[in-house]
Motif scaffolding. Sequence first.
Motif, PDB file in Angstrom:
ATOM      1  N   LEU A   1       1.500  -1.412  -2.992  1.00 19.26           N
ATOM      2  CA  LEU A   1       0.434  -1.182  -2.019  1.00 19.26           C
ATOM      3  C   LEU A   1       0.328   0.285  -1.625  1.00 19.26           C
ATOM      4  N   VAL A   2       1.491   0.931  -1.486  1.00 17.28           N
ATOM      5  CA  VAL A   2       1.517   2.330  -1.074  1.00 17.28           C
ATOM      6  C   VAL A   2       1.197   3.239  -2.254  1.00 17.28           C
TER       7      VAL A   2
ATOM      8  N   GLN B   1      -5.190   2.425   8.741  1.00 16.91           N
ATOM      9  CA  GLN B   1      -3.790   2.709   8.420  1.00 16.91           C
ATOM     10  C   GLN B   1      -3.004   1.403   8.524  1.00 16.91           C
ATOM     11  N   ILE B   2      -2.450   0.999   7.403  1.00 15.93           N
ATOM     12  CA  ILE B   2      -1.680  -0.245   7.334  1.00 15.93           C
ATOM     13  C   ILE B   2      -0.205   0.132   7.296  1.00 15.93           C
TER      14      ILE B   2
ATOM     15  N   VAL C   1      -0.010   2.859   4.374  1.00 16.74           N
ATOM     16  CA  VAL C   1      -1.155   2.887   3.464  1.00 16.74           C
ATOM     17  C   VAL C   1      -2.406   3.290   4.246  1.00 16.74           C
ATOM     18  N   ILE C   2      -3.213   4.171   3.660  1.00 15.41           N
ATOM     19  CA  ILE C   2      -4.532   4.495   4.209  1.00 15.41           C
ATOM     20  C   ILE C   2      -5.573   3.862   3.290  1.00 15.41           C
TER      21      ILE C   2
ATOM     22  N   ARG D   1      -4.903  -5.101  -0.523  1.00 15.36           N
ATOM     23  CA  ARG D   1      -4.912  -3.884   0.299  1.00 15.36           C
ATOM     24  C   ARG D   1      -6.198  -3.782   1.115  1.00 15.36           C
ATOM     25  N   LYS D   2      -7.326  -4.038   0.483  1.00 13.45           N
ATOM     26  CA  LYS D   2      -8.620  -3.954   1.177  1.00 13.45           C
ATOM     27  C   LYS D   2      -8.730  -5.014   2.280  1.00 13.45           C
ATOM     28  N   SER D   3      -8.200  -6.202   2.016  1.00 10.10           N
ATOM     29  CA  SER D   3      -8.242  -7.255   3.024  1.00 10.10           C
ATOM     30  C   SER D   3      -7.391  -6.893   4.232  1.00 10.10           C
ATOM     31  N   LEU D   4      -6.198  -6.362   3.991  1.00 11.31           N
ATOM     32  CA  LEU D   4      -5.330  -5.954   5.097  1.00 11.31           C
ATOM     33  C   LEU D   4      -6.004  -4.864   5.929  1.00 11.31           C
TER      34      LEU D   4
END
Length: 320
Positions: A47-48, A76-77, A70-71, A184-187
């Motif tokens: 993910l990162v 920012q996750i 993650v951006i 990633r997009k969902s989070l």
Amino acid sequence: MKDDVLNDHVESEQDAESAAGPVETRCGFVALIGAPNVGKSTLVNALVGSKVTIVSRKVQTTRALIRGIVIEDHAQIILVDTPGIFLPKRRLDRAMVKTAWSGAHDADLVCVLLDAREGIDEEADAILTKLSQVNHPKILVINKVDIVSKEKLLKLAQSANERLKFDETFMVSALSGDGVEDLRKSLASKVPPGPYHYPEDQMSDAPMRHLAAEITREKIFRQLHQELPYQSTVETDTWTERKDKSVRIEQTIFVERESQRKIVLGKGGATIKSIGADSRKEIAEILGQPVHLFLFVKVRENWGDDPNRYHEMGLEFPKD
């Protein structure tokens, strides 16, 4: 002439953004929960887009809440990679399990990982049962889907959703990256509105000294998982930035008995040299600069019962 046109285009974009007002940012903590060896650490790294937490075939290698950041889409996750949840036997085991559940309760979202091959086994069943007490949105992530038939995957997804209410279900391969972008997009869309907690160029809140120690510990597990299961810890003693842009790192590997020290050293120091070479190479890749790594092995009897060691690993010391 071409530069004037480019400048006009950039200025018009900036004017349009100013007219629209500031972009709303989102930020939140996402806990990854699952049984040991289900692929949580590998998923964090996928993910990162960079290795930020220890990955090993040996179970129970993540001891503390090491976060990857993650951006994505102005969000920012902050990924909380918790220790694998298992039946605790020793004091260290109890501390790890307690840390995992605290990570789930403190997060904004919970990603529940299942191993596509193992399905809902005894450990996964216990996790799903206890997760009903966690009052946060939950996302089901079925990992290692590239090695299981589609029919089996669909049955597993259905069974898990019948057990617990999930907002969404994703099927991914953390190792190959399949399905990771969609997750990633969902989070990013689900974390709450708010300012970023960390600078945009920061991938992990684990200090580099701690991360370097984790990498060395991973190499010990990889090479000595038969002879030395879990009875070791690594501490970074010194970290010196040198004038030639290299880094000198000294680390101590602590074991509980003299016989374990001899195992880590190996015949003629061969094992410790191999561990050091592998660790140095990986630390240098992450830092992007040359690394001089020096490893020492010491006996620290009953370190697993020392509260100070737990605090250094980011764990709460269990009193019973």
